[in-house]
Write a protein that holds these residues in place. Sequence first.
Motif, short mmCIF file in Angstrom:
data_model
loop_
_atom_site.label_atom_id
_atom_site.label_comp_id
_atom_site.label_asym_id
_atom_site.label_seq_id
_atom_site.Cartn_x
_atom_site.Cartn_y
_atom_site.Cartn_z
N ILE A 184 5.01 1.15 -5.14
CA ILE A 184 4.42 2.16 -4.20
C ILE A 184 5.43 3.16 -3.81
N PRO A 185 5.67 4.15 -4.21
CA PRO A 185 6.36 5.24 -3.47
C PRO A 185 6.08 5.44 -2.42
N ASP A 186 6.85 5.81 -1.41
CA ASP A 186 6.37 5.80 0.10
C ASP A 186 7.16 7.09 0.80
N MET A 187 6.45 8.11 0.68
CA MET A 187 7.07 9.43 1.74
C MET A 187 7.43 8.83 2.98
N HIS A 188 8.51 8.56 3.31
CA HIS A 188 8.65 7.90 4.62
C HIS A 188 9.12 8.62 5.88
N THR A 189 9.38 10.02 5.50
CA THR A 189 9.89 10.79 6.57
C THR A 189 9.30 12.32 6.45
N ALA A 190 9.36 13.04 7.27
CA ALA A 190 8.81 14.41 7.45
C ALA A 190 9.82 15.23 8.13
N THR A 238 4.50 2.73 -13.82
CA THR A 238 5.16 1.69 -13.03
C THR A 238 4.29 1.94 -11.58
N THR A 239 3.80 3.25 -11.32
CA THR A 239 3.34 3.49 -10.09
C THR A 239 1.75 3.26 -9.85
N ASP A 240 1.49 2.30 -9.01
CA ASP A 240 0.14 1.75 -8.64
C ASP A 240 -0.47 2.82 -7.48
N ALA A 241 0.38 3.13 -6.44
CA ALA A 241 -0.20 3.88 -5.37
C ALA A 241 0.98 4.63 -4.78
N PRO A 278 -7.34 5.43 -11.29
CA PRO A 278 -6.24 6.28 -10.65
C PRO A 278 -5.41 5.63 -9.68
N VAL A 279 -4.28 6.55 -9.40
CA VAL A 279 -3.31 6.03 -8.52
C VAL A 279 -3.76 6.02 -7.26
N ILE A 280 -3.90 4.87 -6.55
CA ILE A 280 -4.31 4.84 -5.08
C ILE A 280 -3.50 5.65 -3.95
N SER A 281 -4.22 6.32 -3.31
CA SER A 281 -3.89 7.28 -2.19
C SER A 281 -3.60 6.23 -0.87
N ILE A 282 -2.57 6.19 -0.19
CA ILE A 282 -2.65 5.35 0.83
C ILE A 282 -2.29 6.10 2.36
N VAL A 283 -3.45 6.24 3.15
CA VAL A 283 -3.08 6.75 4.31
C VAL A 283 -2.75 5.69 5.49
N ASP A 284 -1.73 6.17 6.05
CA ASP A 284 -1.27 5.48 7.28
C ASP A 284 -2.33 5.41 8.37
N ARG A 285 -2.48 4.31 9.14
CA ARG A 285 -3.52 4.23 10.29
C ARG A 285 -2.74 5.00 11.60
N SER A 303 -17.45 4.28 -0.83
CA SER A 303 -18.79 4.26 -1.35
C SER A 303 -18.82 3.60 -2.65
N LYS A 304 -18.01 3.98 -3.63
CA LYS A 304 -17.84 3.45 -4.81
C LYS A 304 -16.46 2.87 -5.31
N TYR A 305 -15.83 2.43 -4.42
CA TYR A 305 -14.54 1.84 -4.36
C TYR A 305 -13.63 2.77 -4.67
N ALA A 306 -13.41 3.99 -3.79
CA ALA A 306 -12.70 5.24 -4.26
C ALA A 306 -11.27 4.68 -4.17
N ASP A 307 -10.56 5.63 -4.53
CA ASP A 307 -8.98 5.10 -4.70
C ASP A 307 -8.20 5.61 -3.47
N ALA A 308 -8.64 5.49 -2.28
CA ALA A 308 -7.92 5.73 -1.05
C ALA A 308 -8.01 4.54 -0.10
#
Length: 344
Positions: A184-190, A238-241, A278-285, A303-308
């Motif tokens: 899971i590559p993580d954009m850790h900074t901005a 190898t990237t799942d999310a 599809p690759v999962i999109s992860i939103v931080d809380r 609603s349809k087990y979307a990829d986010a």
Amino acid sequence: MVRASSAVLCYNASCSAVDANVHNDTQRAGGVIRMPASQYATDLMTMPTQDVLGDVRQEPGSGMGMGYHGHSMVRGVNIGGFLVPEFWITPSLIAAIPEPKPNDYLQLCNRLGPEATLSLMRQHWESWVTESEIQRLAAAGITHLRIPIGHWEFVDSDEGYVRGGLPYFKRLVYWANRHGLKVIPDMHTAPGSQNGFDNSGSTNGVNWTKDQRNVLLSKRALQTMLKYIASDPIILATTDAVDMLNEPFIDSLDFGQLWEYDTGGHILISKGLGKTPPVISIVDRGFKEFSWWQSRWPQDWNSKYADAWLDAHLYHIVLLTDKIDTQYLGRYSPIKQFTPQMLE
């Protein structure tokens, strides 16, 4: 095997398809792949805003119920302190630096200068994670590695960060692939910092959305990271999310700009990378409770087990002061005598 093909990886609709052989058009600086300045878009300040919510994919994701890409449960670890230094994790990086010690990676870069910083970091990158450790994790039942990476590896934000970790990111992903793990590559900074913490690269305030150019550079960084993933068949397979942005401090940010970044990024990830499932999109809380998100999270995403997914990664090892952490982890006994040296 997943084939790396041309993919549209753009926030603005006028963007053209990205060729899979993106490296042919790159420059190398100190052995590190660097996109030429011409590809950073000279019209960053005029990049159009779009309503992306209506374009979120409606198809199911993996279709595995509570599973995840065939796994009944994700068992993962975070490769912290590797590509994005956090000195509470790796105090040895600054042990030889006289007082006052740098508090974050940007301070380290400014203190040592580019050449000395790159020399120090290369020693760290070479030794912090080894293939034998990845093999041990796989043998222990770990399924996923979350890999934090800094925006400076993909864009030049003129802040002073020293890049050079991308080849080591690639090596780590290849090791994971060899031993049957997903990443899971993580954009850790901005640019400007999304939370003011050392894990953002800079502790000098929360300035990400105070300058629109910072947000646009983050979009460019995410786009470039996805191009990099799509250009390599092993990394793509190898990237799942993809974790779009680690721990943005929502109370100190313009949420509208953050949400546009997240929703646009979701489309880039789920459609642009072109994988099935599809690759999962992860939103931080963003340090908000789940009840806060319930009224803001698009219902059609799930609603349809979307990829986010919404990420609420919790700090089990330290005292639990967050209400969410206390609510969901009250049954755990936190470690009270904790020192950074325990991690090295």
